[in-house]
Design an enzyme around this catalytic site. Structure first.
Site, mmCIF file in Angstrom:
data_model
loop_
_atom_site.group_PDB
_atom_site.id
_atom_site.type_symbol
_atom_site.label_atom_id
_atom_site.label_comp_id
_atom_site.label_asym_id
_atom_site.label_seq_id
_atom_site.Cartn_x
_atom_site.Cartn_y
_atom_site.Cartn_z
ATOM 1 N N ASP A 139 41.365 31.213 87.575
ATOM 2 C CA ASP A 139 42.299 32.113 86.910
ATOM 3 C C ASP A 139 43.477 32.385 87.833
ATOM 4 O OD1 ASP A 139 43.229 34.501 85.248
ATOM 5 O OD2 ASP A 139 41.353 34.022 84.235
ATOM 6 N N HIS A 200 45.339 39.150 85.751
ATOM 7 C CA HIS A 200 44.396 38.621 84.761
ATOM 8 C C HIS A 200 43.067 38.202 85.390
ATOM 9 C CE1 HIS A 200 42.950 35.723 81.658
ATOM 10 N NE2 HIS A 200 43.600 36.500 80.830
ATOM 11 N N SER A 371 40.109 36.104 76.270
ATOM 12 C CA SER A 371 40.011 36.062 77.739
ATOM 13 C C SER A 371 38.968 37.046 78.243
ATOM 14 C CB SER A 371 41.350 36.414 78.383
ATOM 15 O OG SER A 371 42.143 35.289 78.574
#
Length: 618
Positions: A139, A200, A371
């Site tokens: 990520d 994220h 996600s």
């Protein structure tokens, strides 16, 4: 700028009881009626108190007393929030416009229901924590010292592509870095305009294996696979982060190498590209990725991938690879999230709405998207593999699927059943919960006033879930408690809306889309249109690489161009993709026309014919 507050102050002070002209006069005791308005004990508190002032009705001017600070006075609401001493609050209570005054209590948020929904809280209570296993999070890196992640980072690496206008996010500035600190998400390159674009990965890691995550005993292998791009034509904003295929492939090979030396249950990929209604094994991208996924699977490592937030019957790449574990999102009411992709390609649903987890700078934030759903499954596989290390991963994945609560719904014109993750049932062998019939209505149509609608998913949102990037701090928001006499004011970060397809299902012509896209001339908000362009970019093999239709201005020029056959086809394709983003189903005609557009052998006549064919289908 101070003139208006001073005028308001003079007005509200006129509402107060007359005070003696000389300061030596002792302050009068509050009247019995004023005392009755005060919460018990409030009048004797030492120091300043934050309090809710309930008014007799909506007031244009806030009644106040000398020394009281007005913290919040919402328009058209019969209350305000102030801070003052007991004496000042008692004086304020004398005002006939005040109905009552009580403390503005702060309550901790209810623990997120996602762990309860999938039985993870009970699994933890029974000793299932994933200890001895690890989850690899490919990520945007990780906040290495975040307290929510404890000391569970067991390995780090960075594979970050470098090109013209593309900068490495590896701390060493190179395209590759392996070792402690390699996946640091708090480096200067991760920041633009005061916003951390790399949050994220920390959020995803926290869901999978944070202190309040699904597998709180598992290790975390953090791998940075994104690069920084400073190109508004590509990002839709000055800067963003993007993951290149080459970086992903290198990262997956790296994890495959680690799998020979340490236990790894799953690789989590909360990112995605082009949506596909079926499996994509035979596509160019699928042919490159499936061997990587299969190699990991042979080493006992599942590749768990977010299915995407486009609201299509299918999954985005690489979730559409048949040997990946494709995960859609459900909400806390056991319903399919309105933004989530769905259909026979999906393996599981997992919680993905309003998920609270870690973000850089030791903060917590609430985000939504597939996600957020994928790491629930990655963490669940860590729990199962820790329980049964010798069981083949394919059997563990199948156990999750057969033990999950069935969601029954329609997709691509057929009845589909997809299980919702229930990790406790998988661990204990319990029978699945009763099936639930789903009737998802889809996302709301764009508000023609422009006051709401899907927000564009920023660059760092690796699966365009927007999973909560660029969140801004609002003012205090009144939240009524379940009593008629107490109100609490809390300040919270709202989750950014997910960029997803609309539900209007209405076909517009090129001229009509040009009106919408021309700033301030249409009814669809610009944020929604930018989101639609991002969805077109994900679904199309043409935009924006060949046409540069990445921004509203460029898209407008593509729609208005009508010279060459290529320009005509570009305009027709953009119209088709915008209609699809607006909720019109079907992409087969678009895909066929794109093959013509992408072929170097296509002559002008073939390009014009393809454009005319698309126009006829409108």
């Amino acid at each position: 700028m101070r003139l208006r507050p001073l005028i308001v102050c003079s007005i509200v002070l006129a509402l107060l009881p007359a005070a003696p002209a000389f300061a030596a006069e002792p302050t009068p005791s509050p009247s019995a009626s004023a005392t009755a308005k005060l919460e018990e004990g409030l009048a004797v508190d030492d120091g300043a108190v934050r309090a809710i002032v309930e008014l007799t009705g909506p007031a244009p001017d806030a009644p106040a007393a000398t020394g009281v600070d007005v913290l919040l006075h919402p328009e058209n609401q019969p209350f305000m929030v102030v801070e003052g001493t007991a004496e000042e609050l008692a004086s304020l209570a004398e005002n006939p416009a005040v109905a009552s005054i009580h403390r503005d209590r702060a309550y901790p948020p209810t623990q997120v229901s996602n762990l309860q929904l999938i039985g993870a809280d009970q699994a933890h209570a029974q000793g299932f924590t994933g200890s001895g296993q690890a989850v690899a999070v490919l990520d945007t890196g990780i906040d290495r010292d975040h307290p929510f992640l404890g000391n569970r980072i067991v390995a780090e690496a960075c594979f970050s592509a470098v090109d013209q206008g593309v900068q490495s996010l590896c701390p060493n500035g190179q395209a590759t870095q392996v070792g402690a600190g390699a996946a640091d998400a708090t480096t200067p390159k991760c920041t633009a305009g005061g916003v951390n674009m790399c949050e994220h990965g920390t959020h995803v890691a926290g869901i999978a294996a944070g202190t309040g995550g699904v597998a709180p005993g598992a290790g975390i292998i953090a791998v940075q696979v994104f690069s920084r791009v400073d190109d508004e034509d590509v990002c839709g904003e000055p800067s963003c982060v993007l993951a290149f295929e080459s970086s992903l492939r290198l990262a997956m090979d790296h994890i495959a190498g680690l799998a020979g030396t340490q236990p790894i249950a799953a690789v989590n990929l909360s990112l995605g590209g082009m949506p596909s209604e079926g499996y994509c094994d035979d596509t160019e991208e699928g042919l490159a990725f499936k061997p990587k996924i299969d190699d990991l699977l042979s080493k006992g490592v599942a590749t768990v991938v977010a299915a995407g937030n486009e609201y299509v019957d299918g999954a985005s790449f690489p979730a559409c690879v048949s040997s990946a574990v494709a995960v859609g999102a459900n909400d806390g009411d056991d319903r399919i999230a309105d933004f989530s992709n769905r259909g026979a390609v999906l393996d599981l649903f997992a919680p993905g709405v309003d998920i609270d987890s870690s973000v850089p700078d030791n903060q917590m934030a609430v985000h939504s998207g597939t996600s957020m759903a994928a790491p629930h499954v990655a963490g669940a596989l860590a729990l199962l593999k820790a329980q049964s290390p010798q069981t083949p991963m394919t059997e563990l994945v199948e156990k999750l699927k057969t033990s999950g609560r069935p969601y029954v719904y329609q997709a691509n014109g057929a009845a589909v059943t997809t299980p919702r993750l229930d990790v406790l049932a998988a661990l204990t062998g319990a029978s699945p919960q009763p099936s639930i019939s789903q009737s998802p209505s889809g996302p709301p149509a764009p508000d023609p006033t422009g006051s709401s609608g899907p927000s564009p998913s920023p660059g760092p949102s690796s699966d365009d879930d927007g999973d909560d990037d660029g969140v801004q701090e609002p003012g205090p928001t009144p939240v009524p408690l379940p009593t008629v006499t107490v109100t609490v004011t809390v300040t919270a970060k709202p989750a950014a809306q997910v960029c997803t397809r609309g539900s209007a299902g209405k076909r517009l012509t090129a001229k009509q889309w040009a009106v919408e896209i021309h700033r301030s001339s249409g009814t669809i908000p610009d944020a929604t249109l930018v989101c639609y362009l991002q969805l077109a970019q994900k679904g199309s093999g043409v935009f924006p690489e060949l046409t540069k239709a990445s921004s509203l201005g460029r898209a407008y020029r593509v729609l208005r161009a009508s010279g060459t056959g290529r320009e005509q086809l570009d305009g027709a394709l953009l119209v088709g993709w915008l209609n699809w983003a607006n909720g019109v189903n079907g992409t087969s005609a678009l895909k066929a026309a794109e093959k013509v557009r992408l072929s170097s052998a296509s002559k002008s006549a073939a390009l014009k014919k393809a454009a005319q064919t698309l126009a006829a289908k409108r």
